[in-house]
Structures are given as structure tokens and as C-alpha cells.
Design a protein around this motif. Structure first.
Motif, PDB file in Angstrom:
ATOM      1  N   ASP A 195      57.831  41.858  50.234  1.00 24.92           N
ATOM      2  CA  ASP A 195      58.633  42.931  49.643  1.00 24.92           C
ATOM      3  C   ASP A 195      57.860  43.450  48.434  1.00 24.92           C
ATOM      4  N   PRO A 196      57.631  44.751  48.329  1.00 22.92           N
ATOM      5  CA  PRO A 196      56.827  45.283  47.217  1.00 22.92           C
ATOM      6  C   PRO A 196      57.560  45.331  45.880  1.00 22.92           C
ATOM      7  N   SER A 197      58.835  44.980  45.840  1.00 17.11           N
ATOM      8  CA  SER A 197      59.619  45.156  44.609  1.00 17.11           C
ATOM      9  C   SER A 197      59.603  43.923  43.711  1.00 17.11           C
ATOM     10  N   TYR A 198      58.431  43.279  43.596  1.00 16.82           N
ATOM     11  CA  TYR A 198      58.309  42.165  42.654  1.00 16.82           C
ATOM     12  C   TYR A 198      57.986  42.707  41.266  1.00 16.82           C
ATOM     13  N   ARG A 199      58.058  41.844  40.256  1.00 15.27           N
ATOM     14  CA  ARG A 199      57.817  42.282  38.876  1.00 15.27           C
ATOM     15  C   ARG A 199      56.311  42.315  38.622  1.00 15.27           C
ATOM     16  N   ARG A 200      55.725  43.462  38.860  1.00 15.83           N
ATOM     17  CA  ARG A 200      54.268  43.612  38.856  1.00 15.83           C
ATOM     18  C   ARG A 200      53.651  43.350  37.477  1.00 15.83           C
ATOM     19  N   GLU A 201      54.395  43.632  36.401  1.00 13.51           N
ATOM     20  CA  GLU A 201      53.821  43.493  35.046  1.00 13.51           C
ATOM     21  C   GLU A 201      53.385  42.062  34.764  1.00 13.51           C
ATOM     22  N   TYR A 202      54.183  41.078  35.190  1.00  7.09           N
ATOM     23  CA  TYR A 202      53.815  39.681  34.943  1.00  7.09           C
ATOM     24  C   TYR A 202      52.638  39.261  35.822  1.00  7.09           C
ATOM     25  N   VAL A 203      52.554  39.800  37.012  1.00  7.67           N
ATOM     26  CA  VAL A 203      51.422  39.499  37.888  1.00  7.67           C
ATOM     27  C   VAL A 203      50.152  40.126  37.324  1.00  7.67           C
ATOM     28  N   THR A 204      50.255  41.326  36.786  1.00  8.31           N
ATOM     29  CA  THR A 204      49.105  41.958  36.136  1.00  8.31           C
ATOM     30  C   THR A 204      48.628  41.107  34.960  1.00  8.31           C
ATOM     31  N   MET A 205      49.564  40.569  34.185  1.00 15.26           N
ATOM     32  CA  MET A 205      49.198  39.656  33.094  1.00 15.26           C
ATOM     33  C   MET A 205      48.388  38.482  33.641  1.00 15.26           C
ATOM     34  N   THR A 206      48.863  37.890  34.719  1.00 13.26           N
ATOM     35  CA  THR A 206      48.175  36.751  35.320  1.00 13.26           C
ATOM     36  C   THR A 206      46.761  37.115  35.737  1.00 13.26           C
ATOM     37  N   LEU A 207      46.604  38.233  36.425  1.00 15.50           N
ATOM     38  CA  LEU A 207      45.287  38.642  36.913  1.00 15.50           C
ATOM     39  C   LEU A 207      44.333  38.944  35.762  1.00 15.50           C
ATOM     40  N   ARG A 208      44.835  39.585  34.705  1.00 21.36           N
ATOM     41  CA  ARG A 208      43.972  39.878  33.549  1.00 21.36           C
ATOM     42  C   ARG A 208      43.518  38.580  32.864  1.00 21.36           C
ATOM     43  N   MET A 209      44.408  37.598  32.809  1.00 20.18           N
ATOM     44  CA  MET A 209      44.030  36.328  32.194  1.00 20.18           C
ATOM     45  C   MET A 209      43.044  35.562  33.080  1.00 20.18           C
ATOM     46  N   MET A 210      43.198  35.632  34.383  1.00 24.17           N
ATOM     47  CA  MET A 210      42.223  35.003  35.286  1.00 24.17           C
ATOM     48  C   MET A 210      40.831  35.580  35.059  1.00 24.17           C
ATOM     49  N   GLU A 211      40.747  36.878  34.846  1.00 23.24           N
ATOM     50  CA  GLU A 211      39.454  37.507  34.570  1.00 23.24           C
ATOM     51  C   GLU A 211      38.869  36.996  33.263  1.00 23.24           C
ATOM     52  N   ARG A 212      39.708  36.812  32.239  1.00 22.95           N
ATOM     53  CA  ARG A 212      39.209  36.306  30.954  1.00 22.95           C
ATOM     54  C   ARG A 212      38.679  34.879  31.092  1.00 22.95           C
ATOM     55  N   PHE A 213      39.182  34.150  32.087  1.00 25.93           N
ATOM     56  CA  PHE A 213      38.685  32.795  32.337  1.00 25.93           C
ATOM     57  C   PHE A 213      37.617  32.780  33.436  1.00 25.93           C
ATOM     58  N   GLY A 214      36.945  33.934  33.632  1.00 32.05           N
ATOM     59  CA  GLY A 214      35.727  33.946  34.424  1.00 32.05           C
ATOM     60  C   GLY A 214      35.837  34.323  35.871  1.00 32.05           C
ATOM     61  N   GLN A 215      37.014  34.741  36.335  1.00 30.09           N
ATOM     62  CA  GLN A 215      37.147  35.130  37.735  1.00 30.09           C
ATOM     63  C   GLN A 215      36.900  36.627  37.926  1.00 30.09           C
ATOM     64  N   PRO A 216      36.321  37.023  39.059  1.00 31.47           N
ATOM     65  CA  PRO A 216      36.210  38.453  39.359  1.00 31.47           C
ATOM     66  C   PRO A 216      37.595  39.027  39.625  1.00 31.47           C
ATOM     67  N   PRO A 217      37.777  40.320  39.453  1.00 30.28           N
ATOM     68  CA  PRO A 217      39.103  40.904  39.680  1.00 30.28           C
ATOM     69  C   PRO A 217      39.580  40.694  41.113  1.00 30.28           C
ATOM     70  N   ALA A 218      40.884  40.389  41.243  1.00 28.71           N
ATOM     71  CA  ALA A 218      41.482  40.340  42.576  1.00 28.71           C
ATOM     72  C   ALA A 218      41.494  41.745  43.150  1.00 28.71           C
ATOM     73  N   ARG A 219      41.387  41.836  44.462  1.00 27.61           N
ATOM     74  CA  ARG A 219      41.371  43.141  45.115  1.00 27.61           C
ATOM     75  C   ARG A 219      42.728  43.425  45.748  1.00 27.61           C
ATOM     76  N   TYR A 220      43.291  44.589  45.409  1.00 24.52           N
ATOM     77  CA  TYR A 220      44.565  44.998  45.982  1.00 24.52           C
ATOM     78  C   TYR A 220      44.338  45.627  47.349  1.00 24.52           C
ATOM     79  N   SER A 221      45.265  45.361  48.264  1.00 22.62           N
ATOM     80  CA  SER A 221      45.284  46.047  49.553  1.00 22.62           C
ATOM     81  C   SER A 221      46.597  46.805  49.652  1.00 22.62           C
ATOM     82  N   ALA A 222      46.849  47.425  50.779  1.00 21.87           N
ATOM     83  CA  ALA A 222      48.066  48.218  50.922  1.00 21.87           C
ATOM     84  C   ALA A 222      49.321  47.368  50.795  1.00 21.87           C
ATOM     85  N   ASP A 223      49.234  46.087  51.180  1.00 23.58           N
ATOM     86  CA  ASP A 223      50.435  45.253  51.175  1.00 23.58           C
ATOM     87  C   ASP A 223      50.266  43.933  50.441  1.00 23.58           C
ATOM     88  N   GLY A 224      49.212  43.798  49.617  1.00 19.06           N
ATOM     89  CA  GLY A 224      49.039  42.533  48.926  1.00 19.06           C
ATOM     90  C   GLY A 224      47.764  42.465  48.114  1.00 19.06           C
TER      91      GLY A 224
END
Length: 444
Positions: A195-224
Motif C-alpha cells: 500500500d503506498p500510503s505509508y508515512r514516507r517522511e520517517y522512511v526518508t529519514m531512515t534512508l538519509r541516515m543509512m547514507e550517512r553511515f556509508g550506504q549508497p542511496p536506495a533506488r525507488y521503483s514504481a511500487d517500492g
């Protein structure tokens, strides 16, 4: 020790103070997990010291991680083990801390070896976990649980990787937990959102912090999303230190305070490019009629005494931790306040929608409650009301702000808060901080 019930002393003069907010719970707990997964030692600066973060830190210690804490300096230092859990087994108790429950479940499943048990209080046993458990099982995790809830028993053997489907509408923490351990999997992890109606702001926080700890950016697709671990390591410490922002959810109470008391509140340390979506509550208060300034020093909220605060209609799905702040002060606003996008908060520490409607009605308000919304029609406030908090810190803090309104015109308390100690979950010194602001404003 705070009196219980705790009487709120109203402001008799406009608020005028700078407020030192505690560190963000969401950022502190994510940083603790990522630092544990990283290679090398990381010091969290400005970290939150509260019940929820203490549960996370204690659980990591039980799992064998080396942690040093300095509460006076708001620092936590943790030695990362590059994806391994040092202890071969551990029993973890997470209380009512949903963030810790979900993050630690994912961490235990991603470990190469070990046997781990996770449990919490009865209310935590009712909070959603099944979507995360199903996704982890699809990646090869071995988890024993009763119908998708705590308690859990995990026999760790790492994660295989591959494609999974996850429903994160009940809590974005389910998706964040999965994403943070995905780089440890033996193959890329592709997450399709049911379901696309999750709270995206907190997930964006997670992904930005993963990058700060050395991970490449996650790649978005049409459904995930697709998470591909960087070759050779999962995470690394970001230069040995990580700065935790002041808590934006906690900021909401002090952004609302000038609407109740008039005056000016300064909130240092919240950056313009904040990781936290809840900074958007400032725009809600701007719509109510406050002046909001965001400079290098943080946020400043001003509300002149002569202004009439306006009711607003807002979808709070993205910033639902702050909906209680607006709902609590709605009796003072001119017009009907309508809050939508909050159905998922019925499954948090308590049913927040129903609880808020109940307490506002005790205060004499006309409230229309629907599954996903509240509509609040102001009526004269009923003095000498005792607010039930349902062991939920956000009820205590939100209604405390309303109690700062000088309803009786004599500066005497007219509203009391039951179980004020529940604020220890995220803001242990909330009532002391509120009293310090009132005292400084009286002297100004």
C-alpha cells in the motif's frame, strides 16, 4: 517527583524564552542501530536520554555491544561490530517501545548466528509486527511468534536477500527496520509496498541516515525500493561522530505555546534541512496565525496577544505524532478544527483518536469522531478538569500546553494531568522545562 495528578500553572504574561529541546528519539534509536551495525566506534552527540532510548541501549548491551553513556553531555559511544552480534544469545525486554521492538527484531534476524528472545508489556504485545515478521521470513529468517505479535524467539542465520512484499501502513517503523538491515543480506533486497500510503517522511529519514553511515542511496521503483549493499562492508562510522537533532515532535508543544499564552518562543538547533518530517508542524501553527522564522539558530514562533488564532483543517498522516498538539489547543481557536489522516494512531501507545475525543469532551467540547478524523467545535472550557493520559506521553504534553491558558484570569491552575511521569518515554524533563519557561517569562 511530580505530583500526580499534576496541576498546570497558567501563564499570566506572554511566553518569552529559548527552549533547549531533548534529542530526537527517532534519530537516536536509528543512530544506535546503525552505529552497532557499522565498522568502528561512533559517538552520538545530542542524543536523547529517555525510557525508549534506554531500552534500546540496554538491549544492545545485552547483545554484547560496548556502550558508554554520558547523560550530562548527551553523548553515547558505541563500538560497531560490522553486522555481527557479539553475544550468542540474549533475552530482550522492550516495554512499550515500538521503535526498539521493530528495529531489534530486524537486527537479530540479520545476525549471522545467535538465539534471541524479544518481549514487551501487554500493550506492546498488541502493536503491529506481522508485516515485518512476514517480510523477514521471506528473506530466510527463522522467527517463532504467536500470530505475528510479541513475544518472539529468533534463531539467527543471516538474511538471504530477494524480493519481499511489506504493508507499512500500520507503522512506517516496519519498513525502516527492514531497510536498515537489508545491506547485511547476502543478495540485494527488493521491497514492494503493498500500500503506498505509508508515512514516507520517517522512511526518508531512515534512508538519509543509512547514507550517512556509508550506504549508497536506495533506488525507488514504481511500487517500492531496492537496497543493494556496498561491496566489502555493510556500514561504516561517519567520521566517528553523529550529531542528533533536537526532537521536532517535542518542538510542536513549544510552537503551540505562544498561541495559548501569546509571546515568543525560540527553539535552537533545528536545522533547515532537518531529517524530521515533524518540522512541518511549524506550518500548521503558521496557518493558525503565528509568525514562524527559521534562521541559522533554529525556529522562532511569535504570536501577539491581540491576534485571534484561527482554526485549521489539515491532513496529519505524515506528521501524526503532532496531531494531539493541535487537537488539545483547538478549544482556543476561532472556528472548527478538522484533523484527518490519523486512523493508524489508533494502534499506537493507545487509541489516540478515541482518547483525544474523550478528553476534549470532558473539557466541554463538541467532538465528531470518525475512524480517520476528529472534528472539534469549540465550546466554553470546563474548569477543574483532570486529564487521563492513558500512559501516553503525547496526551500529557499536549494538554499541558492547553493548561497554560489562563482560563480563570487569576493565574491559578484549572487543569490537571494524571500520570505526568509518562513523559519519561521521550521527554523526561518536560514539566520542569515548561515551568522554567513560565518562570522566565514572568520575570521578563
Amino acid at each position: 517527583m511530580l505530583a500526580d495528578p499534576y496541576p498546570i500553572t497558567p501563564f499570566v504574561r506572554p511566553a518569552d524564552a529559548a527552549v533547549a529541546l531533548p534529542g530526537s528519539k527517532s534519530i537516536t534509536n536509528r543512530a544506535l542501530l546503525l552505529a552497532a551495525l557499522a565498522e568502528g566506534e561512533t559517538t552520538l552527540e545530542g542524543a536523547l536520554f529517555s525510557e525508549d532510548t534506554a531500552i534500546m541501549a540496554d538491549s544492545l548491551r545485552r547483545m554484547g555491544f560496548a556502550l558508554e553513556t554520558d547523560e550530562a553531555r548527551q553523548r553515547i559511544t558505541i563500538g560497531g561490530r560490522a553486522g555481527e552480534i557479539p553475544a550468542p544469545e540474549a533475552q530482550l525486554f522492550v516495554g512499550l517501545a515500538g521503535t526498539a521492538a521493530r528495529f531489534l527484531t530486524a537486527l537479530c534476524c540479520a545476525a549471522p548466528t545467535g538465539t534471541f528472545g524479544i518481549d514487551g508489556v501487554p500493550q506492546m504485545r498488541k502493536r503491529p509486527m506481522s508485516g515485518l515478521l512476514e517480510a523477514l521470513r521471506a528473506l530466510g529468517a527463522r522467527i517463532e511468534s504467536a500470530e505475528g505479535f510479541l513475544p518472539l524467539r529468533i534463531t539467527a542465520s543471516g538474511l538471504d536477500g530477494g524480493a519481499v512484499v511489506l504493508d507499512a501502513t500500520s507503522s512506517s517503523q516496519l519498513l525502516s527496520a527492514l531497510l536498515m538491515v537489508a545491506p547485511l543480506a547476502r543478495a540485494p533486497v527488493r521491497v514492494r509496498l503493498a500500500d503506498p500510503s505509508y508515512r514516507r517522511e520517517y522512511v526518508t529519514m531512515t534512508l538519509r541516515m543509512m547514507e550517512r553511515f556509508g550506504q549508497p542511496p536506495a533506488r525507488y521503483s514504481a511500487d517500492g525500493l531496492l537496497v543493494e549493499p556496498e561491496h566489502g562492508h555493510a556500514y561504516r562510522s561517519p567520521g566517528g561522530r553523529f550529531a542528533v537533532e533536537p526532537d521536532a515532535s517535542a518542538a510542536s508543544y513549544f510552537l503551540a505555546l505562544p498561541v495559548v499564552s501569546a509571546g515568543r518562543i525560540r527553539l535552537p538547533g533545528i536545522p533547515r534541512d532537518s531529517l524530521q518530517g515533524d518540522t512541518a508542524f511549524a506550518e500548521v501553527i503558521r496557518a493558525v496565525g503565528a509568525t514562524i522564522e527559521h534562521g541559522e539558530g533554529g525556529l522562532v514562533c511569535t504570536f501577539p496577544r491581540a491576534h485571534e488564532p484561527s482554526a485549521v483543517r489539515r491532513d496529519f498522516h505524515a506528521i501524526s505524532d503532532t496531531f494531539l498538539t493541535l487537537a488539545a489547543i483547538a478549544p482556543l481557536l476561532d472556528g472548527v478544527t478538522r484533523i484527518t489522516g490519523i486512523a493508524h494512531t489508533r494502534k499506537q501507545e493507545t487509541d489516540r483518536v478515541s482518547g483525544m475525543a474523550t478528553e476534549l469532551r470532558k473539557l466541554g467540547q463538541h467532538v465528531i469522531e470518525e475512524h480517520d478524523s476528529l472534528e472539534i467545535h469549540p465550546r466554553p472550557l470546563v474548569p477543574h478538569t483532570e486529564i487521563e493520559t492513558y500512559h501516553d506521553h503525547r496526551f500529557a504534553m499536549s494538554f499541558a500546553v492547553l493548561g497554560c491558558h489562563d482560563l480563570l484570569g487569576d493565574g491559578k491552575p484549572w487543569l490537571t494531568i494524571r500520570n505526568p511521569a509518562c513523559c519519561a518515554k521521550t521527554f523526561p524533563r518536560f514539566f520542569e522545562t515548561l515551568e522554567e519557561v513560565r518562570s522566565r517569562s514572568t520575570r521578563s
